[in-house]
Design a protein around this motif. Structure first.
Motif, PDB file in Angstrom:
ATOM      1  N   ASP A  17       0.834  -1.211   0.000  1.00  0.00           N
ATOM      2  CA  ASP A  17       0.000   0.000   0.000  1.00  0.00           C
ATOM      3  C   ASP A  17       0.865   1.256   0.000  1.00  0.00           C
ATOM      4  O   ASP A  17       0.582   2.219  -0.714  1.00  0.00           O
ATOM      5  CB  ASP A  17      -0.922   0.031   1.223  1.00  0.00           C
ATOM      6  CG  ASP A  17      -2.087  -0.944   1.135  1.00  0.00           C
ATOM      7  OD1 ASP A  17      -2.336  -1.505   0.044  1.00  0.00           O
ATOM      8  OD2 ASP A  17      -2.741  -1.159   2.167  1.00  0.00           O
ATOM      9  N   GLU A  18       1.911   1.253   0.800  1.00  0.00           N
ATOM     10  CA  GLU A  18       2.820   2.402   0.894  1.00  0.00           C
ATOM     11  C   GLU A  18       3.475   2.690  -0.459  1.00  0.00           C
ATOM     12  O   GLU A  18       3.727   3.845  -0.801  1.00  0.00           O
ATOM     13  CB  GLU A  18       3.887   2.142   1.954  1.00  0.00           C
ATOM     14  CG  GLU A  18       4.820   3.304   2.206  1.00  0.00           C
ATOM     15  CD  GLU A  18       4.152   4.514   2.804  1.00  0.00           C
ATOM     16  OE1 GLU A  18       4.641   5.652   2.566  1.00  0.00           O
ATOM     17  OE2 GLU A  18       3.117   4.384   3.515  1.00  0.00           O
ATOM     18  N   ALA A  19       3.713   1.640  -1.221  1.00  0.00           N
ATOM     19  CA  ALA A  19       4.305   1.800  -2.551  1.00  0.00           C
ATOM     20  C   ALA A  19       3.280   2.296  -3.572  1.00  0.00           C
ATOM     21  O   ALA A  19       3.635   2.704  -4.676  1.00  0.00           O
ATOM     22  CB  ALA A  19       4.916   0.476  -3.026  1.00  0.00           C
ATOM     23  N   GLY A  20       1.994   2.247  -3.210  1.00  0.00           N
ATOM     24  CA  GLY A  20       0.947   2.736  -4.103  1.00  0.00           C
ATOM     25  C   GLY A  20       0.237   1.665  -4.892  1.00  0.00           C
ATOM     26  O   GLY A  20      -0.422   1.951  -5.889  1.00  0.00           O
ATOM     27  N   TYR A  21       0.303   0.417  -4.431  1.00  0.00           N
ATOM     28  CA  TYR A  21      -0.289  -0.705  -5.149  1.00  0.00           C
ATOM     29  C   TYR A  21      -1.169  -1.495  -4.195  1.00  0.00           C
ATOM     30  O   TYR A  21      -1.237  -1.211  -3.009  1.00  0.00           O
ATOM     31  CB  TYR A  21       0.798  -1.568  -5.772  1.00  0.00           C
ATOM     32  CG  TYR A  21       1.669  -0.728  -6.676  1.00  0.00           C
ATOM     33  CD1 TYR A  21       1.291  -0.460  -7.984  1.00  0.00           C
ATOM     34  CD2 TYR A  21       2.820  -0.138  -6.193  1.00  0.00           C
ATOM     35  CE1 TYR A  21       2.042   0.366  -8.783  1.00  0.00           C
ATOM     36  CE2 TYR A  21       3.595   0.692  -6.988  1.00  0.00           C
ATOM     37  CZ  TYR A  21       3.207   0.943  -8.284  1.00  0.00           C
ATOM     38  OH  TYR A  21       3.942   1.782  -9.063  1.00  0.00           O
ATOM     39  N   GLU A  22      -1.842  -2.505  -4.715  1.00  0.00           N
ATOM     40  CA  GLU A  22      -2.774  -3.292  -3.903  1.00  0.00           C
ATOM     41  C   GLU A  22      -2.346  -4.748  -3.851  1.00  0.00           C
ATOM     42  O   GLU A  22      -2.134  -5.381  -4.891  1.00  0.00           O
ATOM     43  CB  GLU A  22      -4.185  -3.192  -4.491  1.00  0.00           C
ATOM     44  CG  GLU A  22      -5.215  -3.948  -3.663  1.00  0.00           C
ATOM     45  CD  GLU A  22      -6.613  -3.830  -4.252  1.00  0.00           C
ATOM     46  OE1 GLU A  22      -7.469  -4.636  -3.835  1.00  0.00           O
ATOM     47  OE2 GLU A  22      -6.842  -2.978  -5.118  1.00  0.00           O
ATOM     48  N   LEU A  23      -2.240  -5.275  -2.633  1.00  0.00           N
ATOM     49  CA  LEU A  23      -1.939  -6.686  -2.449  1.00  0.00           C
ATOM     50  C   LEU A  23      -3.217  -7.482  -2.686  1.00  0.00           C
ATOM     51  O   LEU A  23      -4.220  -7.278  -2.010  1.00  0.00           O
ATOM     52  CB  LEU A  23      -1.412  -6.943  -1.035  1.00  0.00           C
ATOM     53  CG  LEU A  23      -1.038  -8.392  -0.724  1.00  0.00           C
ATOM     54  CD1 LEU A  23       0.180  -8.812  -1.541  1.00  0.00           C
ATOM     55  CD2 LEU A  23      -0.757  -8.557   0.758  1.00  0.00           C
TER      56      LEU A  23
END
Length: 87
Positions: free
Chosen positions: A77-83
């Motif tokens: 999330d911090e990187a701007g993506y969704e797990l």
């Protein structure tokens, strides 16, 4: 047993377990995306290697033990993506 495949190795007299886990990450489209996700996941304690592949949406993480899924989710999330979960 090979440490890279979930075996153990001895370091300074202590057995350590090596765990490799592959996750699905949504939104990665390029090398910059791979780098951003890898950088954030590398900050999790115990992580020794991260390989992100935008084309497949997979991220393989090698660590000294089982990782907390919430910590992995927070880093992605911090990187701007969704797990999306484990592959």
């Amino acid at each position: 047993m090979d440490a890279a495949r979930g075996g153990t190795y001895r370091e300074r007299g202590m057995a350590m377990s090596i765990v490799t886990t592959t996750y699905k990450v949504s939104g990665m489209t390029c090398g910059h995306c791979e780098g951003a996700v890898s950088e954030e996941l590398s900050r999790i304690e115990g992580v020794s290697d991260v390989k992100a592949v935008a084309a497949s949406g997979e991220v393989t993480v090698t660590s000294s033990g089982e990782l907390d899924d919430a910590a992995v989710r927070d880093a992605v999330d911090e990187a701007g993506y969704e797990l999306a979960g484990r592959a």
